[in-house]
Design an enzyme around this catalytic site. Structure first.
Site, PDB file in Angstrom:
ATOM      1  N   LYS A 150      -7.078   6.436   4.549  1.00  0.00           N
ATOM      2  CA  LYS A 150      -5.724   6.068   4.954  1.00  0.00           C
ATOM      3  C   LYS A 150      -4.690   6.775   4.089  1.00  0.00           C
ATOM      4  O   LYS A 150      -4.780   6.787   2.876  1.00  0.00           O
ATOM      5  CB  LYS A 150      -5.555   4.553   4.837  1.00  0.00           C
ATOM      6  CG  LYS A 150      -4.179   4.071   5.290  1.00  0.00           C
ATOM      7  CD  LYS A 150      -4.087   2.568   5.333  1.00  0.00           C
ATOM      8  CE  LYS A 150      -3.876   2.004   3.960  1.00  0.00           C
ATOM      9  NZ  LYS A 150      -3.483   0.591   3.967  1.00  0.00           N
ATOM     10  N   HIS A 152      -0.817   6.576   4.778  1.00  0.00           N
ATOM     11  CA  HIS A 152       0.244   5.569   4.755  1.00  0.00           C
ATOM     12  C   HIS A 152       1.484   5.974   3.963  1.00  0.00           C
ATOM     13  O   HIS A 152       2.145   5.144   3.347  1.00  0.00           O
ATOM     14  CB  HIS A 152      -0.298   4.228   4.254  1.00  0.00           C
ATOM     15  CG  HIS A 152       0.339   3.079   4.980  1.00  0.00           C
ATOM     16  ND1 HIS A 152      -0.052   1.786   4.790  1.00  0.00           N
ATOM     17  CD2 HIS A 152       1.341   3.028   5.885  1.00  0.00           C
ATOM     18  CE1 HIS A 152       0.670   0.986   5.541  1.00  0.00           C
ATOM     19  NE2 HIS A 152       1.517   1.732   6.220  1.00  0.00           N
ATOM     20  N   CYS A 210       0.794  -1.224   0.000  1.00  0.00           N
ATOM     21  CA  CYS A 210       0.000   0.000   0.000  1.00  0.00           C
ATOM     22  C   CYS A 210       0.830   1.280   0.000  1.00  0.00           C
ATOM     23  O   CYS A 210       0.488   2.220  -0.717  1.00  0.00           O
ATOM     24  CB  CYS A 210      -1.021   0.003   1.118  1.00  0.00           C
ATOM     25  SG  CYS A 210      -0.363  -0.283   2.737  1.00  0.00           S
TER      26      CYS A 210
END
Length: 180
Positions: free
Chosen positions: A92, A94, A38
């Site tokens: 998210k 990240h 990711c």
């Protein structure tokens, strides 16, 4: 709901510019990610560059990572800001969880979301590994508030997170659609 789906059907849309993009633009039906992780795939999506060129590949930023997406990388938010658009990221990130690496440090005007994967913190009785969180106190934070620089909830209540993401995005669109 106010959006245009991938088939071009409108669902109560009141976003004139988005409607024009849907009517006049290209429809992309596939996303081929240049990475299986990711952080690396997000770096590619945000910069338009292969993750290996951003320095992110082939890893995932851990909750205690000292760095994130490097400051010399230009993000899509940077380009949109230059064109006068307001930007917000919901969800998210990240790509770094410390000051200097948060979305609002990387071109976004605001953010409502979590800084890393949900298993990166202790929540709902789940610990993120004894060696990383021996006391079970590394609670997953939710960032938001004015500019998205503040932790507004810790630990995150995952039961209501998805609807809050939708509401945050909807409020942003409605606020900025009125401005033209």
């Amino acid at each position: 709901t106010n959006f245009v789906d991938a088939t071009g059907r409108r669902h109560g849309s009141r976003t004139v510019r988005t409607d024009a993009l849907a009517d006049e633009g290209m429809k992309f039906l596939n996303w081929n990610s240049p990475a299986v992780l990711c952080s690396a795939s997000r770096a590619a999506l945000m910069t338009g560059r292969y993750p290996v060129r951003t320095g992110v590949y082939p890893r995932v930023f851990e909750p205690d990572a000292e760095l994130g997406l490097l400051a010399n990388e230009t993000t899509i938010a940077d380009h949109l800001r230059e064109e006068g658009y307001a930007t917000k990221i919901v969800g998210k990130w990240h790509l770094g969880s410390r000051p200097g690496f948060l979305p609002t440090d990387r071109g976004f005007d605001s953010w409502f979301g979590i800084p890393y994967h949900m298993s990166g913190g202790s929540l709902d009785g789940h610990l993120c590994g004894e060696q990383k969180d021996p006391n079970g106190t590394n609670w997953l934070p939710l960032f938001g508030g004015v500019g998205g620089q503040n932790i507004v909830e810790q630990p995150v209540d995952l039961r209501s997170l998805a609807p809050r993401y939708v509401e945050s995005a909807r409020e942003f669109i409605e606020e900025h659609a009125a401005g033209g």
